[in-house]
Design a protein around this motif. Structure first.
Motif, short mmCIF file in Angstrom:
data_model
loop_
_atom_site.label_atom_id
_atom_site.label_comp_id
_atom_site.label_asym_id
_atom_site.label_seq_id
_atom_site.Cartn_x
_atom_site.Cartn_y
_atom_site.Cartn_z
N PRO A 97 0.81 -1.22 0.00
CA PRO A 97 0.00 0.00 0.00
C PRO A 97 0.85 1.28 0.00
CG PRO A 97 -0.36 -1.29 2.01
CD PRO A 97 0.64 -2.01 1.21
N TRP A 98 0.38 2.23 -0.75
CA TRP A 98 0.98 3.57 -0.75
C TRP A 98 -0.04 4.57 -1.24
CZ3 TRP A 98 3.68 5.75 -5.49
CH2 TRP A 98 3.38 5.05 -6.65
N TYR A 128 3.18 12.62 -21.63
CA TYR A 128 3.32 13.82 -20.81
C TYR A 128 2.61 13.57 -19.48
CZ TYR A 128 4.73 16.35 -25.04
OH TYR A 128 5.37 16.79 -26.18
N GLY A 129 3.24 14.00 -18.41
CA GLY A 129 2.72 13.75 -17.07
C GLY A 129 3.38 12.55 -16.42
N ALA A 130 4.18 11.80 -17.15
CA ALA A 130 4.82 10.60 -16.63
C ALA A 130 5.78 10.91 -15.48
CB ALA A 130 5.57 9.87 -17.74
N PHE A 131 6.26 12.13 -15.42
CA PHE A 131 7.13 12.54 -14.32
C PHE A 131 6.35 13.23 -13.21
CE2 PHE A 131 10.64 11.01 -16.56
CZ PHE A 131 11.74 11.03 -15.71
N CYS A 151 11.58 12.07 -5.96
CA CYS A 151 11.53 11.18 -4.80
C CYS A 151 11.31 9.73 -5.24
CB CYS A 151 10.45 11.64 -3.82
SG CYS A 151 8.76 11.31 -4.37
N TRP A 152 11.22 8.87 -4.28
CA TRP A 152 11.06 7.43 -4.51
C TRP A 152 9.79 7.09 -5.27
CZ3 TRP A 152 6.78 5.04 -2.43
CH2 TRP A 152 6.10 5.73 -1.43
N LYS A 153 8.80 7.98 -5.24
CA LYS A 153 7.54 7.67 -5.92
C LYS A 153 7.70 7.61 -7.44
CE LYS A 153 4.55 9.06 -2.19
NZ LYS A 153 3.39 9.81 -1.74
N LEU A 154 8.66 8.33 -7.97
CA LEU A 154 8.96 8.23 -9.40
C LEU A 154 9.42 6.82 -9.73
CD1 LEU A 154 9.37 9.52 -12.21
CD2 LEU A 154 11.63 10.23 -11.43
N LYS A 177 13.93 1.16 -10.24
CA LYS A 177 14.51 1.52 -8.95
C LYS A 177 15.43 2.73 -9.00
CE LYS A 177 16.77 -0.63 -5.01
NZ LYS A 177 17.28 -1.88 -4.45
N ASP A 178 16.23 2.84 -10.05
CA ASP A 178 17.21 3.92 -10.09
C ASP A 178 16.76 5.14 -10.91
OD1 ASP A 178 17.38 2.79 -12.64
OD2 ASP A 178 19.57 2.88 -12.71
#
Length: 178
Positions: free
Chosen positions: A29-30, A90-93, A129-132, A139-140
């Motif tokens: 969950p997040w 677009y919006g992927a980031f 942040c990690w959510k990307l 992961k990287d």
């Protein structure tokens, strides 16, 4: 030089994702406001965000200094090729504004732009942040963005008003050109 152009606007409200008993920790969950959907037509830009937009973690995202996240449209073909993700829209980031003819190399902290009725100021660079990484299961990905400088930048809203895709970003003032 071409005038910067707002080519796409994305908004999204926070949502709960994942499952409690997931075997893979990346599927647990997040809560995130990272998923932004492209909108058409005019939208009101207030002091802390666009109508229809929100952030899940207001300690690190959003607020007056990070009201709008902008990202360069020119970065998308590079990411699509590097990540082998042809469906990387677009919006992927997680950005609200996708901007053509402008990148991190072209903006200075403090720059003030008029976009439609609104006036915005570049407040700071984006630190992914990690959510990307979690969103794209790479992961990287945040480290890659930092290494290549394709980060995006935040705007604070100086004057609220209606904005729309297709509008130019008119530079009003550059108080800190250095």
């Amino acid at each position: 030089m071409d005038v910067p152009l707002l080519v796409s606007i994305q908004v999204g409200l926070p949502r709960q994702l994942g499952t409690e008993d997931a075997a893979d920790p990346r599927s647990g969950p997040w809560t995130t406001g990272f998923f932004k959907e492209r909108i058409t037509g005019a939208v009101y830009l207030g002091k802390t965000n666009l109508v229809g937009d929100g952030q899940a973690d207001l300690n690190l995202h959003g607020g007056v200094e990070k009201a709008v996240l902008a990202y360069a449209a020119t970065h998308y073909p590079k990411w699509q090729q590097e990540l082998h993700l042809p469906d990387f829209p677009y919006g992927a980031f997680g950005e609200n504004f996708t901007v053509a003819h402008q990148s991190e190399e072209d903006v200075c902290i403090g720059d003030i732009y008029r976009i439609g009725e609104a006036q915005v100021q570049v407040s700071q660079p984006r630190e992914p942040c990690w959510k990307l990484a979690r969103r794209w299961r790479i992961k990287d990905l945040p480290k890659r963005a930092i290494a290549n400088g394709r980060l995006g930048w935040y705007f604070r809203v100086m004057t609220e008003g209606v904005v729309e895709s297709g509008l130019p970003l008119i530079l009003v003032d550059r108080p800190l050109p250095e």
